[in-house]
Design an enzyme around this catalytic site. Structure first.
Site, short mmCIF file in Angstrom:
data_model
loop_
_atom_site.label_atom_id
_atom_site.label_comp_id
_atom_site.label_asym_id
_atom_site.label_seq_id
_atom_site.Cartn_x
_atom_site.Cartn_y
_atom_site.Cartn_z
CG ASP A 57 -8.13 -1.31 13.01
OD1 ASP A 57 -8.54 -0.39 12.19
OD2 ASP A 57 -7.71 -2.67 12.72
CD GLU A 78 -7.65 -1.92 6.76
OE1 GLU A 78 -7.85 -2.19 5.19
OE2 GLU A 78 -6.87 -1.79 7.34
ZN ZN Z 1 -4.85 1.14 6.69
#
Ligand code: ZN
Length: 488
Positions: free
Chosen positions: A121, A188
């Site tokens: 992401d 994340e």
């Molecule tokens: Zn990162």
């Protein structure tokens, strides 16, 4: 001459000798490493693939409703085409729909596996900044010697770099001795609870113990460390904990023409001022490790002071405390981030609330920080409540471990012919690898990506990009790391 003066003079000479000897020993240079034959990678093709990867809008949004699962699935399907070798030879598992876990079985089952991590992401691009981009953030353009787009630095370059390295090694007939895992979470940037946390959970259930983990979090700093003229590869050996507290004061309210002597806003403000005026104590242990490795690139007076902390610690602490970056590396930081009270200019607020974010030093605990805050604020009228999202600081990976030495050697091999220092440091943000703390003792946070002053604001900012040359080095770094792991 007076005997006292002679004794005093001798004492001074001895002191200087001790300072000097310690300084020279402290800043000894490490021997250069011999270059190695690079693994064959078609870098033009690799760069083209990175550019394509940046076109997938694998954006993490705070609001889960906006999660575009189909984009991640399209990205997975494209990865399968882009890396046929990886997908033919490694076992691929999709964890909880969107997390990716690849397994490359090692030839020696008795050896502990290793894990390379990255995340799929990226953070969103705020619409008002989109016109400021030299090349559109999701066009994946290659221009002026760079690959441009959101994720070029954080963290698709690492994800793609790892896959390029494995694909190239497969093509070269490489067979790892240790089982290799590749884990790519999908969230994340919003905490990693669906991606990294679940992949770690899966490995935990399988009772996997890992030899080392490499995730993002460190980089090659160019001109970022005051007094250091050469680049420094910063290898994160620990990361700080995360805690947010709400401080609130409740009052009677009423008309502003009849205020009490102390208002909710006044009481809360005093609490915040106290917090700012009473920083948490400094812990120089990371600085000591760090400066021991970079001192050889520093001017002599600084080196002398750093080598003799027994004498100069108070001065060094003062100096480090002045810079926000350095200060964050030596203590638990206190950052008031939100403040709310009042609805109208002539009405006393019945409640005033402040949100304060803390980054907790390894060795401390979030509970201890809450206790510390209570003591500093020292006011029963201020209610203190911890928010649910919090994490304890990580353990500290030992720089004397064989895997650390191997990583350091790899970095220096990739930078052959260039003066570059490798130093352990404390990561002040949070990364996905914190979910693996109980599966591995040797957790490192580092990508071979060069970051200068100008690049710092590109991470999560406008005009994120990586140089073609830099990306080639990143791919080479992962390939060399896996080859060196054979000797571990
Ligand atoms: Zn990162």
């Amino acid at each position: 001459m007076n005997l006292l003066l002679i004794v005093f003079g001798l004492g001074l000479v001895m002191l200087f000798t001790v300072l000097l000897v310690r300084t020279l020993r402290f800043s000894a240079r490490t021997a250069p490493v011999p270059p190695t034959a690079a693994i064959a990678v078609d870098i033009d093709e690799a760069v083209r693939r990175l550019a394509l990867a940046l076109r997938f809008r694998t954006i993490s949004q705070e609001d889960p409703v906006q999660f575009a699962g189909e984009v991640f699935q399209a990205f997975h399907a494209w990865l399968a085409e882009a890396f046929p070798g990886v997908h033919a030879s490694l076992q691929k598992e999709t964890v909880d729909g969107f997390g990716l876990l690849f397994t490359w079985p090692g030839s020696e089952a008795a050896l502990r596996p290793v894990l390379l991590m990255a995340h799929q992401d990226v953070v969103p691009v705020s619409p008002e900044t989109e016109p400021d981009w030299t090349h559109p953030p999701f066009a994946g353009e290659i221009a002026e010697g760079h690959v441009w787009g959101r994720g070029a630095l954080d963290d698709k370059s690492s994800l793609m770099g790892i896959l390029e390295a494995v694909e190239a090694l497969l093509a070269a007939g490489f067979q790892p001795r240790r089982t290799l895992y590749l884990a790519f979470g999908q969230d994340e940037e919003i905490g990693g609870t669906q991606g990294a946390a679940k992949i770690a959970g899966l490995l935990r259930r399988r009772q996997v113990r890992l030899e080392y983990i490499l995730d993002e979090g460190g980089f090659v700093a160019e001109g970022l460390i005051p007094g250091l003229a050469v680049p420094a590869a910063l290898v994160g050996i620990a990361e700080k904990g995360y805690l947010t507290l709400e401080l609130s004061v409740a009052g009677e309210g009423g008309h502003s023409s009849l205020p009490e002597r102390q208002t909710t806003i006044g009481i809360l403000s005093r609490a915040l001022v106290r917090l700012e005026e009473n920083p948490f104590p400094a812990d120089l242990s990371f600085s000591r490790l760090f400066f021991a490795r970079v001192a050889s690139g520093m001017p002599f007076p600084k080196r002398l002071a750093l080598a003799n902390l027994w004498l100069f610690a108070p001065w060094i602490e003062k100096m480090l405390s002045r810079s926000p970056e350095m200060n964050a590396g030596i203590r638990t930081t206190i950052a008031p981030t939100q403040l709310s009270a009042g609805v109208k200019e002539n009405v006393l607020p019945v409640r005033a609330t402040a949100v304060v974010n803390f980054r907790v030093m390894p060795g401390e605990q979030t509970e201890g920080v809450i206790e510390g805050v209570r003591k500093i604020v020292d006011d029963y009228r201020v209610q203190i409540r911890a928010r649910a999202v919090r994490s304890e600081p990580s353990p500290v990976s030992d720089v004397r471990a064989a895997s650390y030495g191997m990583l350091e050697r790899t970095i220096r091999q990739v930078a052959t012919g260039e003066e570059l220092l490798v130093a352990p440091y404390l990561v002040v943000g949070a990364t996905d690898c914190r979910y693996y703390n109980d599966l591995c003792d040797n957790i490192y946070r580092f990508s071979f990506i060069r970051i200068g002053h100008e690049d710092l604001k590109r991470v999560h900012g406008t005009d994120e990009r990586i140089s073609v040359k830099g990306y080639a080095q990143l791919v080479r770094f992962y390939a060399q790391l896996l080859r060196n792991t054979q000797e571990l």
